[in-house]
Design a protein around this motif. Structure first.
Motif, short mmCIF file in Angstrom:
data_model
loop_
_atom_site.label_atom_id
_atom_site.label_comp_id
_atom_site.label_asym_id
_atom_site.label_seq_id
_atom_site.Cartn_x
_atom_site.Cartn_y
_atom_site.Cartn_z
N VAL A 243 0.84 -1.20 0.00
CA VAL A 243 0.00 0.00 0.00
C VAL A 243 0.87 1.24 0.00
CG1 VAL A 243 -1.91 -1.17 1.18
CG2 VAL A 243 -0.20 0.07 2.53
N LEU A 244 0.25 2.36 -0.33
CA LEU A 244 0.90 3.67 -0.26
C LEU A 244 -0.09 4.66 0.32
CD1 LEU A 244 -0.17 5.82 -2.63
CD2 LEU A 244 1.11 4.28 -4.08
N PHE A 245 0.45 5.78 0.79
CA PHE A 245 -0.37 6.87 1.32
C PHE A 245 -0.17 8.11 0.47
CE2 PHE A 245 -0.25 4.18 4.97
CZ PHE A 245 -1.45 4.43 5.63
N HIS A 246 -1.24 8.91 0.38
CA HIS A 246 -1.15 10.21 -0.28
C HIS A 246 -1.95 11.21 0.53
CE1 HIS A 246 -1.66 13.45 -3.20
NE2 HIS A 246 -0.51 13.01 -3.67
N GLN A 247 -1.33 12.33 0.82
CA GLN A 247 -1.97 13.44 1.52
C GLN A 247 -2.09 14.58 0.53
OE1 GLN A 247 -2.93 13.78 4.92
NE2 GLN A 247 -3.78 15.73 4.28
N SER A 248 -3.28 14.84 0.06
CA SER A 248 -3.44 15.93 -0.91
C SER A 248 -3.95 17.17 -0.21
CB SER A 248 -4.40 15.51 -2.02
OG SER A 248 -5.73 15.53 -1.53
N GLY A 249 -4.13 18.20 -0.96
CA GLY A 249 -4.64 19.45 -0.44
C GLY A 249 -6.10 19.65 -0.73
N GLY A 250 -6.78 18.60 -1.13
CA GLY A 250 -8.19 18.72 -1.49
C GLY A 250 -9.09 18.88 -0.29
N CYS A 251 -10.36 18.97 -0.55
CA CYS A 251 -11.33 19.09 0.53
C CYS A 251 -11.87 17.69 0.85
CB CYS A 251 -12.46 20.02 0.13
SG CYS A 251 -13.53 19.33 -1.16
N CYS A 252 -12.64 17.62 1.89
CA CYS A 252 -13.32 16.39 2.31
C CYS A 252 -12.32 15.25 2.46
CB CYS A 252 -14.42 16.04 1.31
SG CYS A 252 -15.53 17.41 1.01
N ASP A 253 -12.51 14.14 1.73
CA ASP A 253 -11.61 13.00 1.86
C ASP A 253 -10.18 13.36 1.51
OD1 ASP A 253 -13.67 11.38 2.64
OD2 ASP A 253 -13.88 10.37 0.71
N GLY A 254 -9.99 14.30 0.60
CA GLY A 254 -8.66 14.66 0.15
C GLY A 254 -7.82 15.36 1.20
N SER A 255 -8.45 15.79 2.30
CA SER A 255 -7.67 16.44 3.35
C SER A 255 -7.25 15.43 4.42
CB SER A 255 -8.47 17.59 3.97
OG SER A 255 -9.69 17.11 4.47
N SER A 256 -7.54 14.17 4.21
CA SER A 256 -7.11 13.10 5.11
C SER A 256 -6.03 12.28 4.43
CB SER A 256 -8.29 12.15 5.41
OG SER A 256 -9.32 12.82 6.07
#
Length: 117
Positions: free
Chosen positions: A20-33
């Motif tokens: 697995v990999l993780f990604h932390q984006s700058g989006g809203c809602c799910d993307g901020s987790s």
């Protein structure tokens, strides 16, 4: 870095889904987790920054979020609740969460000397 509960959940997810990999984006809602995906199911952007690994899983962040958070130590934790819609912990009754603290002056200087910030 990651807490023990986060590392245990990563191990469980890896046993079920493989690497697995993780990604932390700058989006809203799910993307901020912090979002956890099977390797190959998420395309990491050419400009995304790999911060390191947690539990053997690479952790990436969008360039804009890296600029915003480069002065902080990110700590991945697990809390009760519903996971991100597309993140692998969805349905487990828990979700990944980012906690943070500012780097000390010495820590930031060491990162700068290593070309990491």
């Amino acid at each position: 870095m990651a807490t023990l509960p986060a590392l245990q959940l990563i191990q469980t997810l890896r046993a079920r889904h493989g690497p697995v990999l993780f990604h932390q984006s700058g989006g809203c809602c799910d993307g901020s987790s912090p979002m956890c995906f099977p390797v190959g199911d998420f395309i990491v952007g050419d400009r995304d920054v790999q911060l390191g690994e947690i539990g053997g899983a690479p952790f990436y962040i969008s360039p804009s979020q890296f600029e915003y958070w480069k002065h902080t130590q990110l700590i991945i934790d697990v809390v009760p609740g519903r996971g991100g819609m597309f993140s692998l912990e969805n349905g487990e009754g828990v979700r990944f969460l980012v906690r943070s603290r500012l780097f000390t002056d010495d820590e930031y200087l060491a990162l700068a000397r290593a070309g990491r910030v």
